[in-house]
Design a protein around this motif. Structure first.
Motif, PDB file in Angstrom:
ATOM      1  N   LEU A  88      35.384  35.558  29.456  1.00  0.00           N
ATOM      2  CA  LEU A  88      35.051  34.236  29.976  1.00  0.00           C
ATOM      3  C   LEU A  88      35.928  33.159  29.345  1.00  0.00           C
ATOM      4  O   LEU A  88      36.437  32.267  30.028  1.00  0.00           O
ATOM      5  N   VAL A  92      38.838  33.779  32.326  1.00  0.00           N
ATOM      6  CA  VAL A  92      38.170  32.945  33.329  1.00  0.00           C
ATOM      7  C   VAL A  92      38.249  31.471  32.949  1.00  0.00           C
ATOM      8  O   VAL A  92      38.331  30.598  33.809  1.00  0.00           O
ATOM      9  N   GLY A  94      35.880  29.715  31.642  1.00  0.00           N
ATOM     10  CA  GLY A  94      34.686  29.099  32.191  1.00  0.00           C
ATOM     11  C   GLY A  94      33.784  28.511  31.129  1.00  0.00           C
ATOM     12  O   GLY A  94      34.121  28.487  29.942  1.00  0.00           O
ATOM     13  N   ASP A 106      29.438  35.868  36.140  1.00  0.00           N
ATOM     14  CA  ASP A 106      30.563  34.948  36.328  1.00  0.00           C
ATOM     15  C   ASP A 106      31.897  35.668  36.129  1.00  0.00           C
ATOM     16  O   ASP A 106      32.839  35.479  36.910  1.00  0.00           O
ATOM     17  N   VAL A 107      31.971  36.486  35.086  1.00  0.00           N
ATOM     18  CA  VAL A 107      33.206  37.223  34.819  1.00  0.00           C
ATOM     19  C   VAL A 107      33.452  38.254  35.914  1.00  0.00           C
ATOM     20  O   VAL A 107      34.566  38.367  36.439  1.00  0.00           O
ATOM     21  N   LYS A 108      32.434  38.998  36.276  1.00  0.00           N
ATOM     22  CA  LYS A 108      32.572  40.041  37.306  1.00  0.00           C
ATOM     23  C   LYS A 108      33.036  39.442  38.634  1.00  0.00           C
ATOM     24  O   LYS A 108      33.949  39.959  39.285  1.00  0.00           O
ATOM     25  N   ASP A 109      32.408  38.340  39.039  1.00  0.00           N
ATOM     26  CA  ASP A 109      32.771  37.692  40.309  1.00  0.00           C
ATOM     27  C   ASP A 109      34.218  37.209  40.277  1.00  0.00           C
ATOM     28  O   ASP A 109      34.968  37.398  41.246  1.00  0.00           O
ATOM     29  N   TYR A 110      34.620  36.581  39.184  1.00  0.00           N
ATOM     30  CA  TYR A 110      35.987  36.070  39.071  1.00  0.00           C
ATOM     31  C   TYR A 110      36.995  37.214  39.091  1.00  0.00           C
ATOM     32  O   TYR A 110      38.014  37.140  39.792  1.00  0.00           O
ATOM     33  N   TYR A 111      36.723  38.249  38.335  1.00  0.00           N
ATOM     34  CA  TYR A 111      37.654  39.375  38.266  1.00  0.00           C
ATOM     35  C   TYR A 111      37.814  40.046  39.629  1.00  0.00           C
ATOM     36  O   TYR A 111      38.923  40.413  40.027  1.00  0.00           O
ATOM     37  N   LYS A 113      37.250  38.738  42.679  1.00  0.00           N
ATOM     38  CA  LYS A 113      37.826  37.857  43.692  1.00  0.00           C
ATOM     39  C   LYS A 113      39.287  37.521  43.423  1.00  0.00           C
ATOM     40  O   LYS A 113      40.074  37.341  44.364  1.00  0.00           O
ATOM     41  N   ASN A 114      39.669  37.440  42.162  1.00  0.00           N
ATOM     42  CA  ASN A 114      41.000  36.932  41.833  1.00  0.00           C
ATOM     43  C   ASN A 114      41.961  37.956  41.231  1.00  0.00           C
ATOM     44  O   ASN A 114      43.174  37.760  41.297  1.00  0.00           O
TER      45      ASN A 114
END
Length: 293
Positions: A88, A92, A94, A106-111, A113-114
């Motif tokens: 994070l 991220v 964040g 938050d980390v899982k979603d960012y990783y 998607k991006n």
């Protein structure tokens, strides 16, 4: 001769096609950062996968967080153990506040998607920062919490690696949240020196991690982070999505291993390497045998 050659070619093609479509066709490249806990956990992952029939290549001791992360995104490795709070903060970038579940999400979603990476199930290891001092220092200044440390810090010296002086959840965060400003900050070039510096009274305060075996061995006092500066740092396998697609068995295997790893167990595993001078490979094998994996 011609018929034999054709038959051989046909058999070779069949073998290649079978390998390509099997769950373990591709070698899984496992990496790690550059300290003991990472070596042991990466070995646990590697050996558990090998026992499940997956071909593994080890690329351990890559370096610090961003080096290991770069190796993952470039495809040099397929997975390595990471910490949710570190991901994070370093990747991220964040908000460090929030529950363990929120930070993981938050980390899982960012990783996903991006970065085309994903997080598997986390371990029970929360290897967060622990601000530590000697019992006599805690008694002298009546230190139980980081709030208590604020007024006393101006009389005390702090020692750590240089990066801790720059991290948002390092010295800047301690100053912002708790008003902590030490008399001086001594920078150490190597990991682990802070413990010997603290026990020999060359410094008054330092930091450790929750799974450091030295904290219990030296009867050090951990000051309570009563305003929750430090985010959760749960250890979790981070993997390339394409590697997981090609080898779906990885998730099944590692998701069975992760719940077995706790702070208490990790302290013992770290101690076995650093204090008892065992090899990480040996320590990992003993752990898996004990857990019947």
């Amino acid at each position: 001769m011609i018929l034999r050659s054709v038959a051989s070619i046909g058999f070779g093609v069949l073998v290649a096609l079978t390998a390509a479509t099997s769950g373990f066709a591709q070698t899984v490249k496992i990496g790690s950062k550059n300290f003991t806990e990472q070596f042991v956990v990466a070995e646990i992952y590697a050996q558990a996968l090998e026992k499940a029939g997956v071909t593994v290549e080890r690329r351990l001791n890559l370096g610090a967080t961003l080096i290991a992360h770069s190796a993952l995104t470039s495809g040099e490795i397929d997975l390595y153990p990471e910490y949710t709070g570190t991901a994070l903060a370093a990747v991220v970038k964040g908000d460090l506040s929030g529950s363990a579940d929120k930070i993981y999400k938050d980390v899982k979603d960012y990783y996903e998607k991006n970065l085309q990476l994903t997080l598997l199930e986390p371990t029970q290891i929360n290897n967060g920062y622990a601000i530590i001092t000697l019992p006599e220092t805690a008694e002298k200044y009546k230190l139980k919490t980081l709030t208590d440390l604020g007024p006393a810090s101006k009389e005390l010296s702090f020692g750590a690696e240089g990066g801790f002086g720059e991290r948002k959840d390092g010295l800047p965060g301690l100053k912002q949240v708790y008003g902590i400003e030490f008399k001086d900050f001594r920078i150490f070039a190597k990991l682990g020196i802070r413990y010997s510096a603290l026990t020999s009274k060359n410094i008054d305060v330092s930091y450790g991690f929750s799974t450091d075996w030295q904290i219990a061995d030296s009867s050090l006092v951990v000051l309570d982070d009563d305003k929750h500066l430090f985010p959760p740092y749960y250890l979790v396998p981070v993997i390339r999505q394409d590697a997981l697609t090609k080898n779906p068995k990885i998730a099944e295997v590692l998701n069975k291993v992760s719940p077995l790893l706790t702070n208490e167990i990790m302290r013992d595993l770290n101690a076995a390497v650093e204090r008892d001078k065992k090899e990480p490979k040996e320590v990992a094998a003993e752990f898996l045998k004990e857990k019947n994996i």
